[in-house]
Design an enzyme around this catalytic site. Structure first.
Site, mmCIF file in Angstrom:
data_model
loop_
_atom_site.group_PDB
_atom_site.id
_atom_site.type_symbol
_atom_site.label_atom_id
_atom_site.label_comp_id
_atom_site.label_asym_id
_atom_site.label_seq_id
_atom_site.Cartn_x
_atom_site.Cartn_y
_atom_site.Cartn_z
ATOM 1 C CE1 TYR A 168 8.479 6.695 10.463
ATOM 2 C CE2 TYR A 168 8.429 9.097 10.539
ATOM 3 C CZ TYR A 168 8.270 7.908 9.829
ATOM 4 O OH TYR A 168 7.898 7.958 8.509
ATOM 5 C CE LYS A 183 11.094 6.547 8.165
ATOM 6 N NZ LYS A 183 11.206 5.538 7.098
ATOM 7 N NE ARG A 205 -0.578 -1.539 4.634
ATOM 8 C CZ ARG A 205 -0.183 -0.973 5.767
ATOM 9 N NH1 ARG A 205 -0.422 0.301 5.983
ATOM 10 N NH2 ARG A 205 0.433 -1.664 6.702
HETATM 11 P P1 NAP Z 1 2.067 2.466 4.991
HETATM 12 O O1 NAP Z 1 0.971 2.853 4.076
HETATM 13 O O2 NAP Z 1 1.801 2.365 6.456
HETATM 14 O O3 NAP Z 1 2.723 1.090 4.461
HETATM 15 C C1 NAP Z 1 3.810 0.524 5.142
HETATM 16 C C2 NAP Z 1 4.345 -0.635 4.357
HETATM 17 O O4 NAP Z 1 5.452 -1.199 5.104
HETATM 18 C C3 NAP Z 1 3.327 -1.745 4.176
HETATM 19 O O5 NAP Z 1 3.510 -2.334 2.911
HETATM 20 C C4 NAP Z 1 3.683 -2.726 5.273
HETATM 21 O O6 NAP Z 1 3.329 -4.059 4.965
HETATM 22 C C5 NAP Z 1 5.209 -2.584 5.278
HETATM 23 N N1 NAP Z 1 5.789 -3.072 6.528
HETATM 24 C C6 NAP Z 1 5.500 -2.703 7.798
HETATM 25 N N2 NAP Z 1 6.249 -3.416 8.674
HETATM 26 C C7 NAP Z 1 7.007 -4.259 7.930
HETATM 27 C C8 NAP Z 1 7.963 -5.264 8.232
HETATM 28 N N3 NAP Z 1 8.302 -5.576 9.492
HETATM 29 N N4 NAP Z 1 8.538 -5.946 7.214
HETATM 30 C C9 NAP Z 1 8.212 -5.664 5.939
HETATM 31 N N5 NAP Z 1 7.310 -4.738 5.575
HETATM 32 C C10 NAP Z 1 6.717 -4.040 6.564
HETATM 33 O O7 NAP Z 1 3.310 3.468 4.893
HETATM 34 P P2 NAP Z 1 3.623 4.648 3.860
HETATM 35 O O8 NAP Z 1 2.974 5.861 4.372
HETATM 36 O O9 NAP Z 1 3.404 4.216 2.463
HETATM 37 O O10 NAP Z 1 5.186 4.817 4.134
HETATM 38 C C11 NAP Z 1 6.178 4.158 3.373
HETATM 39 C C12 NAP Z 1 7.543 4.669 3.815
HETATM 40 O O11 NAP Z 1 7.585 6.082 3.673
HETATM 41 C C13 NAP Z 1 7.860 4.379 5.281
HETATM 42 O O12 NAP Z 1 9.229 4.113 5.437
HETATM 43 C C14 NAP Z 1 7.500 5.684 5.970
HETATM 44 O O13 NAP Z 1 8.203 5.851 7.180
HETATM 45 C C15 NAP Z 1 7.943 6.686 4.912
HETATM 46 N N6 NAP Z 1 7.288 7.991 5.015
HETATM 47 C C16 NAP Z 1 5.942 8.125 4.888
HETATM 48 C C17 NAP Z 1 5.370 9.388 4.982
HETATM 49 C C18 NAP Z 1 3.900 9.610 4.831
HETATM 50 O O14 NAP Z 1 3.470 10.766 4.975
HETATM 51 N N7 NAP Z 1 3.097 8.626 4.540
HETATM 52 C C19 NAP Z 1 6.182 10.497 5.226
HETATM 53 C C20 NAP Z 1 7.557 10.319 5.365
HETATM 54 C C21 NAP Z 1 8.097 9.067 5.238
HETATM 55 P P3 NAP Z 1 1.885 -4.662 5.415
HETATM 56 O O15 NAP Z 1 0.858 -4.026 4.521
HETATM 57 O O16 NAP Z 1 2.015 -6.112 5.204
HETATM 58 O O17 NAP Z 1 1.708 -4.270 6.859
#
Ligand code: NAP
Length: 245
Positions: free
Chosen positions: A152, A156, A13
Site C-alpha cells: 500500500y 501511494k 462509501r
Molecule cells: P473505502 O471506504 O474502503 O471505499 C473504497 C472505495 O473504492 C469503494 O467505493 C470501493 O467500491 C472502491 N473500489 C475498491 N476496489 C475497486 C476497484 N477495483 N475498482 C473500482 N473501485 C474500487 O475507502 P476509503 O477509506 O473511503 O478510501 C478512499 C481512498 O482514500 C483510497 O484510495 C484510500 O487508499 C485513501 N485513503 C484512505 C484513508 C482512510 O483513513 N480511510 C487514509 C488515507 C488514504 P465498492 O464499494 O464497490 O467495493
C-alpha cells in the site's frame, strides 16, 4: 453542456462518497462509481434523494474494458469528464515476509496502475477542452511508510511521482494534476483497526482526532475550483499533524 462533468472513482462509501456529494453540491454534474450494481444503485439513490444531478456507474479500475465502457457511457450521456478524482483504493496488509504475490499485485493494480489507466483514458478529452483537473488520492503512509503495508505504501508513494510527472506533461494544456494524502480518516478502511491500534494512533495525532471524510472532500473541492488554477504537481497532506511533510 454548461456544467463540468466530474468522475469520482470508488464513490459508494467513505471518502469517495463525500467527494461526490461535495462536488454535486457545488454544481458539478457528477458520476460516481462502485464495483457492483448494488453499490451503483446505492450511489444513485443517494444522489436522487439529495436532488443532485448525476449518475452512478459500475467500474472496476483494474480492467481496461470496464474503464472504456464507463467512459463511453459518460460521454454519450453528458460529454467527457473534465474533472477526474482517482479515489478508488484497497488495502491488503501483511508483513512483507508473509505477503502473497496476489496481495502485492492487487494493491499496486487497484491503487496505482488505476491512475495510469484512468488518467490516460481521460486526458485526451481534457486536452481538447483545454481545461482539466485530476486529483489523485494517496495516503500519509506513502510519505511516512508503515510496517505491514509495503504494498500500500509503495502504491501511494508511486502516486506522488506519477502526479508530478503528469503535471509537467500537461500543464501547458490547462490541466492541473494534484494529490491529496489523507491521514487516518473515519471510514470502513480504518474501522478495521482494533481498539489498541486506534488508541496508539490517536496519541500521535496533534489534533487529537481522526479525520472526517469532509476534511478530504473540502480540499478536493478547492483543487478542482477556479481558485486553484495555478496549483499543480502538489500534494496536500491532511492528517491532523500526524505527519508534517
Ligand atoms: P473505502 O471506504 O474502503 O471505499 C473504497 C472505495 O473504492 C469503494 O467505493 C470501493 O467500491 C472502491 N473500489 C475498491 N476496489 C475497486 C476497484 N477495483 N475498482 C473500482 N473501485 C474500487 O475507502 P476509503 O477509506 O473511503 O478510501 C478512499 C481512498 O482514500 C483510497 O484510495 C484510500 O487508499 C485513501 N485513503 C484512505 C484513508 C482512510 O483513513 N480511510 C487514509 C488515507 C488514504 P465498492 O464499494 O464497490 O467495493
Amino acid at each position: 453542456m454548461d456544467k463540468q462533468v466530474a468522475l469520482v472513482t470508488g464513490a459508494s462509501r467513505g471518502i469517495g462518497k463525500a467527494i461526490l456529494h461535495a462536488l454535486a453540491s457545488d454544481g458539478y454534474l457528477v458520476v460516481g462509481t462502485a464495483t457492483s450494481e448494488s453499490g451503483a444503485n446505492t450511489i444513485q439513490e443517494a444522489l436522487n434523494s439529495n436532488g443532485y444531478e448525476g449518475q452512478a456507474l459500475v467500474l472496476d479500475v483494474t480492467q481496461d474494458d470496464s474503464i472504456k465502457a464507463c467512459l463511453n457511457n459518460i460521454k454519450e450521456k453528458y460529454g467527457a469528464p473534465t474533472i477526474l478524482i482517482n479515489n478508488a483504493g484497497i488495502t491488503k496488509d501483511n508483513l512483507l515476509m508473509r505477503m502473497k504475490d496476489e496481495e502485492w499485485n492487487d494493491v499496486i493494480n487497484t491503487n496505482l496502475s488505476s491512475m495510469y489507466r484512468l488518467s490516460k483514458a481521460c486526458m485526451r478529452d481534457m486536452m481538447k477542452a483545454k481545461t482539466g483537473r485530476i486529483v489523485n488520492i494517496s495516503s500519509v503512509v506513502g510519505a511516512s511508510g508503515n510496517a505491514g503495508q509495503t504494498n500500500y505504501s509503495a502504491a501511494k508513494a508511486g502516486i506522488f511521482g506519477f502526479t508530478k510527472s503528469l503535471a509537467q506533461e500537461i500543464g501547458s494544456r490547462g490541466i492541473t494534476v494534484n494529490a491529496i494524502a489523507p491521514g487516518f480518516i473515519e471510514t470502513d478502511m480504518t474501522d478495521e483497526l482494533n481498539e489498541d491500534q486506534q488508541k496508539a494512533l490517536m496519541s500521535k495525532i496533534p489534533m487529537g482526532r481522526m479525520g472526517s471524510v469532509k476534511d478530504i472532500a473540502e480540499a478536493v473541492k478547492f483543487l478542482v475550483s477556479e481558485s486553484a488554477g495555478y496549483i499543480t504537481g502538489e500534494t496536500i497532506h491532511i492528517n491532523g499533524g500526524l505527519y508534517m511533510a
